[in-house]
Design an enzyme around this catalytic site. Sequence first.
Site, PDB file in Angstrom:
ATOM      1  N   TYR B 123       0.844  -1.207   0.000  1.00 51.50           N
ATOM      2  CA  TYR B 123       0.000   0.000   0.000  1.00 51.50           C
ATOM      3  C   TYR B 123       0.874   1.250   0.000  1.00 51.50           C
ATOM      4  O   TYR B 123       0.554   2.253  -0.642  1.00 51.50           O
ATOM      5  CB  TYR B 123      -0.973   0.011   1.192  1.00 51.50           C
ATOM      6  CG  TYR B 123      -1.832  -1.230   1.247  1.00 51.50           C
ATOM      7  CD1 TYR B 123      -2.405  -1.735   0.077  1.00 51.50           C
ATOM      8  CD2 TYR B 123      -2.052  -1.925   2.430  1.00 51.50           C
ATOM      9  CE1 TYR B 123      -3.169  -2.889   0.102  1.00 51.50           C
ATOM     10  CE2 TYR B 123      -2.813  -3.075   2.459  1.00 51.50           C
ATOM     11  CZ  TYR B 123      -3.359  -3.555   1.295  1.00 51.50           C
ATOM     12  OH  TYR B 123      -4.102  -4.702   1.323  1.00 51.50           O
ATOM     13  N   ASP B 238      -3.271 -14.395  -1.780  1.00 52.97           N
ATOM     14  CA  ASP B 238      -2.816 -14.689  -0.411  1.00 52.97           C
ATOM     15  C   ASP B 238      -3.993 -14.764   0.554  1.00 52.97           C
ATOM     16  O   ASP B 238      -4.052 -15.642   1.417  1.00 52.97           O
ATOM     17  CB  ASP B 238      -1.855 -13.594   0.086  1.00 52.97           C
ATOM     18  CG  ASP B 238      -0.541 -13.555  -0.686  1.00 52.97           C
ATOM     19  OD1 ASP B 238      -0.176 -14.566  -1.311  1.00 52.97           O
ATOM     20  OD2 ASP B 238       0.125 -12.491  -0.651  1.00 52.97           O
TER      21      ASP B 238
END
Lengths: 86, 376
Positions: B123, B238
């Site tokens: 991020y 994930d």
Amino acid sequence: MTTTFRVKVNGQHELTVDPSEGTLLEAMEAANIDTHYHCRDGFCGACRTKLVSGDVYYINEPLAFVRPGDCLPCCCVPASDLDLDH
Amino acid sequence: MSYSTFNKNQINPLTEPMFFGNSVNVARYDQQKHSIFEKLIEKQISFFWRPEEVDVSRDRVDFNNLTSAEKHIFISNLKYQTLLDSVQGRSPNIALLPIVSIPELETWIETWSFFETIHSRSYTHILRNLFTDPSEVFEDIVINEEIQKRANDISQYYDDLIFYTQLWQTHGEGEIEVHGEVHNVTMRELKKKLFLCINSVNALEAIRFYVSFACTFAFAERDLMEGNSKIIRLIARDENLHLVSTQQILNLWQYGSDDPEMKEIAEELREEALAIFMKAVEQEKEWAHYLFRDGSMIGLNEEILCQYVEYIANLRMEAIGFDAPFKQRSNPLPWMNKYLVSDNVQVAPQEAEISSYLVGQIDSQVSASDLGDFDL
Ligand code: FES
Ligand SMILES: [Fe+2]
Ligand SMILES: [Fe+2]
């Protein structure tokens, strides 16, 4: 000579599936059934399907928990005639 | 009782429960009580990726051309995801490692948390590319009321388990007074807190990301923000593994293949577990409402996003033994699936422009003039 199995899906579709030709999920897609999936690799559980009757064989061992009476069609093939609720 | 980083007792991990047995001593994986966790570790490690490998520099141009409603959607989602991964990058370690009792699960927890830290770093990678100084975005995460509401629900079960575990590890079972408040610490109570905590984490991994994922992939459907989308696909892959691990833990308890007391607790607290999940569903719908407060984006609106949340929630709830609570049985966003397929992550059709997948390269130098005159 190949063995094929009769697979009934959602009580309305009757398919003839050759286990050497791909996964159960692919067989349902080939028959234009609206399928549920994400990973197509046995580790998300999104394709979870009720195995009303019959046996499946896992070509890849799934990592998702397979609850009794369920199967994961993205990584298995029929091992007998099947009745599925997808 | 008090935790030791190397339990000197001879213990047989094959007969230990997943949690609240003897603490783990030797990190050995040649034999496993629940081999699924070893398989999850292998799979997760095989997914290893680095945010820096994904070139997000072209996203900046796209971002500048978004409408202000779309910018709000994009940035708010990144804030929420940053919150989720901030929590997940530490909490499984802090809450679960002190009480885990089998080595393969202990290592799974560490592997899982480590990957959440990769998500957090990604991020920053995305935001640094969009803004010369992304501080304002990060700082808003602890101020923004919409995010705060969610943060409380996400962290409260972890915090409660951590606090009770600390009491138990320092004082043992019994009534313990802290700052004038009496806490009744029993093994049963600890296990209940663990059960609720795993249900809350399961709901997080199961549905809390999917509203954001849908927005990201809706941009990608319009060939926008593709670097970001590439990263989110790696994250989504994930997250599926993380979800499967919490589903495994819940199912192992329910089917009595682990700690028989946890099986009893799973039955006793079934309604509470259901309520945790349903509250997460409600919050995600409210989130969709907040995202679209300034206007929708092409391909998505609040209604269809809420239908998607219900669709996903049905799948997730059936996976842990609940009936599907919603009537939304068909997938209202069929294009989502192509971004969630595991194989496609490496070799997607979009990667024809291979330039968006540079290994180990990122130009994070952004000057103020690059940013033009848009407002955050
Ligand atoms: S699609 Fe993921 S387990 Fe079948
Ligand atoms: Fe994550
Ligand atoms: Fe996760």
